[in-house]
Design a protein around this motif. Structure first.
Motif, PDB file in Angstrom:
ATOM      1  N   ILE A 128     -41.515  11.540  30.415  1.00 15.69           N
ATOM      2  CA  ILE A 128     -41.249  10.541  31.449  1.00 15.69           C
ATOM      3  C   ILE A 128     -42.547  10.120  32.148  1.00 15.69           C
ATOM      4  O   ILE A 128     -42.699   8.964  32.544  1.00 15.69           O
ATOM      5  N   SER A 129     -43.505  11.045  32.301  1.00 16.51           N
ATOM      6  CA  SER A 129     -44.768  10.684  32.953  1.00 16.51           C
ATOM      7  C   SER A 129     -45.525   9.635  32.148  1.00 16.51           C
ATOM      8  O   SER A 129     -46.076   8.688  32.711  1.00 16.51           O
ATOM      9  N   ARG A 130     -45.547   9.792  30.846  1.00 16.37           N
ATOM     10  CA  ARG A 130     -46.229   8.801  29.999  1.00 16.37           C
ATOM     11  C   ARG A 130     -45.507   7.460  30.043  1.00 16.37           C
ATOM     12  O   ARG A 130     -46.140   6.405  30.044  1.00 16.37           O
ATOM     13  N   LYS A 131     -44.175   7.505  30.112  1.00 13.86           N
ATOM     14  CA  LYS A 131     -43.424   6.256  30.198  1.00 13.86           C
ATOM     15  C   LYS A 131     -43.692   5.536  31.515  1.00 13.86           C
ATOM     16  O   LYS A 131     -43.846   4.313  31.545  1.00 13.86           O
ATOM     17  N   VAL A 132     -43.764   6.294  32.603  1.00 15.99           N
ATOM     18  CA  VAL A 132     -44.039   5.699  33.910  1.00 15.99           C
ATOM     19  C   VAL A 132     -45.416   5.045  33.921  1.00 15.99           C
ATOM     20  O   VAL A 132     -45.611   3.961  34.481  1.00 15.99           O
ATOM     21  N   ALA A 133     -46.408   5.696  33.292  1.00 12.36           N
ATOM     22  CA  ALA A 133     -47.768   5.171  33.278  1.00 12.36           C
ATOM     23  C   ALA A 133     -47.892   3.861  32.502  1.00 12.36           C
ATOM     24  O   ALA A 133     -48.914   3.170  32.606  1.00 12.36           O
ATOM     25  N   GLY A 134     -46.882   3.489  31.745  1.00 12.45           N
ATOM     26  CA  GLY A 134     -46.933   2.240  31.004  1.00 12.45           C
ATOM     27  C   GLY A 134     -46.503   1.023  31.801  1.00 12.45           C
ATOM     28  O   GLY A 134     -46.628  -0.101  31.324  1.00 12.45           O
ATOM     29  N   TRP A 135     -45.984   1.233  33.032  1.00 11.69           N
ATOM     30  CA  TRP A 135     -45.551   0.124  33.882  1.00 11.69           C
ATOM     31  C   TRP A 135     -46.617  -0.209  34.927  1.00 11.69           C
ATOM     32  O   TRP A 135     -47.426   0.647  35.300  1.00 11.69           O
ATOM     33  N   THR A 136     -46.570  -1.421  35.418  1.00 12.43           N
ATOM     34  CA  THR A 136     -47.315  -1.746  36.627  1.00 12.43           C
ATOM     35  C   THR A 136     -46.472  -1.337  37.833  1.00 12.43           C
ATOM     36  O   THR A 136     -45.257  -1.176  37.735  1.00 12.43           O
ATOM     37  N   CYS A 137     -47.135  -1.154  38.959  1.00 18.42           N
ATOM     38  CA  CYS A 137     -46.433  -0.767  40.180  1.00 18.42           C
ATOM     39  C   CYS A 137     -45.387  -1.824  40.536  1.00 18.42           C
ATOM     40  O   CYS A 137     -45.680  -3.026  40.549  1.00 18.42           O
ATOM     41  N   ALA A 138     -44.173  -1.394  40.823  1.00 13.57           N
ATOM     42  CA  ALA A 138     -43.077  -2.321  41.100  1.00 13.57           C
ATOM     43  C   ALA A 138     -43.207  -2.990  42.462  1.00 13.57           C
ATOM     44  O   ALA A 138     -42.504  -3.967  42.725  1.00 13.57           O
ATOM     45  N   VAL A 139     -44.118  -2.505  43.337  1.00 10.17           N
ATOM     46  CA  VAL A 139     -44.275  -3.088  44.673  1.00 10.17           C
ATOM     47  C   VAL A 139     -45.458  -4.046  44.708  1.00 10.17           C
ATOM     48  O   VAL A 139     -45.301  -5.239  44.965  1.00 10.17           O
ATOM     49  N   CYS A 140     -46.666  -3.531  44.435  1.00 12.49           N
ATOM     50  CA  CYS A 140     -47.847  -4.406  44.492  1.00 12.49           C
ATOM     51  C   CYS A 140     -48.039  -5.202  43.211  1.00 12.49           C
ATOM     52  O   CYS A 140     -48.725  -6.226  43.207  1.00 12.49           O
ATOM     53  N   ARG A 141     -47.488  -4.725  42.106  1.00  7.12           N
ATOM     54  CA  ARG A 141     -47.538  -5.411  40.806  1.00  7.12           C
ATOM     55  C   ARG A 141     -48.962  -5.665  40.322  1.00  7.12           C
ATOM     56  O   ARG A 141     -49.201  -6.605  39.563  1.00  7.12           O
ATOM     57  N   THR A 142     -49.908  -4.837  40.724  1.00  9.27           N
ATOM     58  CA  THR A 142     -51.291  -4.958  40.259  1.00  9.27           C
ATOM     59  C   THR A 142     -51.808  -3.648  39.686  1.00  9.27           C
ATOM     60  O   THR A 142     -52.408  -3.643  38.611  1.00  9.27           O
ATOM     61  N   ALA A 143     -51.599  -2.537  40.367  1.00 11.60           N
ATOM     62  CA  ALA A 143     -52.119  -1.249  39.932  1.00 11.60           C
ATOM     63  C   ALA A 143     -51.148  -0.585  38.951  1.00 11.60           C
ATOM     64  O   ALA A 143     -49.950  -0.877  38.944  1.00 11.60           O
ATOM     65  N   PRO A 144     -51.650   0.299  38.090  1.00 11.26           N
ATOM     66  CA  PRO A 144     -50.748   1.023  37.183  1.00 11.26           C
ATOM     67  C   PRO A 144     -49.875   2.004  37.952  1.00 11.26           C
ATOM     68  O   PRO A 144     -50.306   2.621  38.928  1.00 11.26           O
ATOM     69  N   ALA A 145     -48.642   2.134  37.516  1.00 11.48           N
ATOM     70  CA  ALA A 145     -47.723   3.071  38.150  1.00 11.48           C
ATOM     71  C   ALA A 145     -48.132   4.504  37.835  1.00 11.48           C
ATOM     72  O   ALA A 145     -48.718   4.787  36.785  1.00 11.48           O
TER      73      ALA A 145
END
Length: 448
Positions: free
Chosen positions: A245-262
């Motif tokens: 799940i950690s690797r999957k999370v790291a594949g998204w951008t942050c859902a709030v700022c939408r700029t930094a990696p999650a």
């Protein structure tokens, strides 16, 4: 306008010394301070096959028997991305020290691990004053950013020292760390597949290339994908234990700022639902400033949560199906909203010369009871550190009244979020019924 000729340019490559000068000149007018030796001074190490500039990985190429070089175009792109970043000196994120002195971490040249590097240097410097410039192998910069020039020290009770960086810089360093991790993972995957299929092919290709080799040749990193509600309705207790799940999370951008990696899964502590993957910066910004388990201080970061970026945060908080169905917020957030918004007109002020009046002291809100027993839950809004020596209780508000006020304010402030909320908006809720929690303070009332 003709482009200035860079000394040492060979086929689009420039030497590391020329790249240092180019980086410093291109970023001189930017909001984020940079180092003059971003490619040649620790922790940058050209022998690793790459260097970090801002949030970008720039590959280094070494000719046989010659010096390392980098692509001039990549340096210019990294500088352009960094210059586009706006930085607010007042919007700070705490980066240390947490729960006493940090452990002495001896990290190598790679990966970046910028939080551990800063903690190590603060520990070695004895927390006294600003850390000295890089000497004796100490890091001079991080990803080309001279973090010492913007590091802020704050002292509480004259004993506890904390260190802060602007939020924009924290997001840049998080992006650099994420890009480096992807780069290293791609390099390892490529080496493993090459070792299985053709163990000698790489040596033959290196000789055919005329002696030019790269310790880790350029490989595009996997682009981050936007979060589109893929984890809606999942319980954090179950999802956090799933492998990978950690690797999957790291594949998204942050859902709030939408700029930094999650980096982490944000979830509601009251209902247990996953909200969305967010970056470290946004996760820290949202965290209530607890004094005790039922007492929080309304700090400056609530200005962004309930004022300048309120639409994004309301949408994010209501990704929790429990909060959305009840049209409310978790109790600490609702308490902070009550103090910051609902009781704004009650807060006393003091004159400050020709610049008008200054709000009195620091807002603090505490509560008794729990949201599970709304009738017995009360919010108390008070003022601490009043310049005139007064400590005032501004209001005592029942939980249910605070929730009703929030619902009315939500309809006026974010009608799209309010339209999707309410007890009749049960789409996505689990089909299994949830246990009823009795309200023992009255008869015939139940919550959920």
């Amino acid at each position: 306008m003709s482009e200035r000729v860079i000394p040492g340019r060979r086929g689009g490559l420039i030497t590391l010394g020329a790249a240092d000068a180019l980086w410093a000149s291109l970023t001189a007018g930017g909001a984020v301070p940079t180092a003059s030796a971003a490619l040649t001074c620790s922790p940058a190490d050209a022998r690793a096959g790459y260097v970090l500039l801002g949030g970008r990985v720039v590959a280094t190429v070494q000719a046989s028997g010659g010096p390392c070089g980098v692509s001039e175009i990549e340096v210019r792109r990294a500088a352009a991305e960094l210059n586009a970043v706006a930085m607010d000196d007042q919007d700070l994120v705490r980066i240390g020290l947490f729960r006493g002195a940090p452990q002495l971490v001896r990290s190598g040249n790679t990966p970046l691990r910028w939080r551990q590097r800063i903690s190590r240097e603060l520990l070695e410097s004895g927390y006294a004053g600003r850390p000295a410039r890089g000497e004796g192998g100490r890091p001079y910069h991080l990803a080309g950013i001279d973090w010492r020039r913007i590091l802020v020290e704050q002292t509480r009770d004259r004993t506890v020292r904390t260190w802060w960086l602007p939020r924009a810089v924290v997001r840049l360093l998080d992006a650099a760390e994420h890009a480096e991790t992807q780069w290293l993972q791609a390099g390892r995957t490529r080496e493993e597949s090459a070792a299985v299929t053709e163990p000698s092919a790489r040596h033959g290709q290196a000789r055919a290339a005329g002696g030019r080799r790269s310790a880790d040749p350029p490989c595009p990193t996997v682009p981050l994908r936007p979060y589109n509600g893929e984890l809606k309705g999942h319980l954090y207790s179950a999802l956090s234990r799933k492998p990978g799940i950690s690797r999957k999370v790291a594949g998204w951008t942050c859902a709030v700022c939408r700029t930094a990696p999650a980096a982490v899964l944000d979830h509601c502590h009251e209902h247990g639902y996953v909200r969305a993957p967010v970056c470290h910066s946004c996760n820290t910004q949202e965290r209530p400033d607890h004094l005790y388990s039922n007492d929080i201080r309304v700090a400056d970061h609530y200005t962004r949560l309930f004022d300048t970026h309120i639409g994004d945060w309301l949408c994010h908080w209501h990704r929790c199906l429990g909060c959305r169905a009840r049209t409310t917020l978790p109790l600490p957030h609702l308490a902070a909203w009550t103090a910051y918004i609902a009781c704004r007109s009650l807060r006393p002020t003091h004159p400050r010369g020709s610049r008008g009046r200054k709000p009195c002291g620091v807002l603090r809100v505490s509560w008794t009871g729990s949201h599970k027993t709304p009738r017995s839950c009360w919010l108390t809004v008070a003022v601490d550190f009043c310049p005139s020596g007064e400590h005032r209780i501004l209001a005592r508000i029942p939980y249910r009244e605070a929730a009703e006020r929030f619902g009315t304010w939500l309809t006026e402030t974010a009608p799209a979020v309010a339209a999707a909320a309410g007890p009749d908006r049960l789409d996505g809720l689990p089909t299994r019924s949830r246990p009823v929690i009795a309200d023992t303070s009255s008869e015939g009332l139940a919550l959920f």
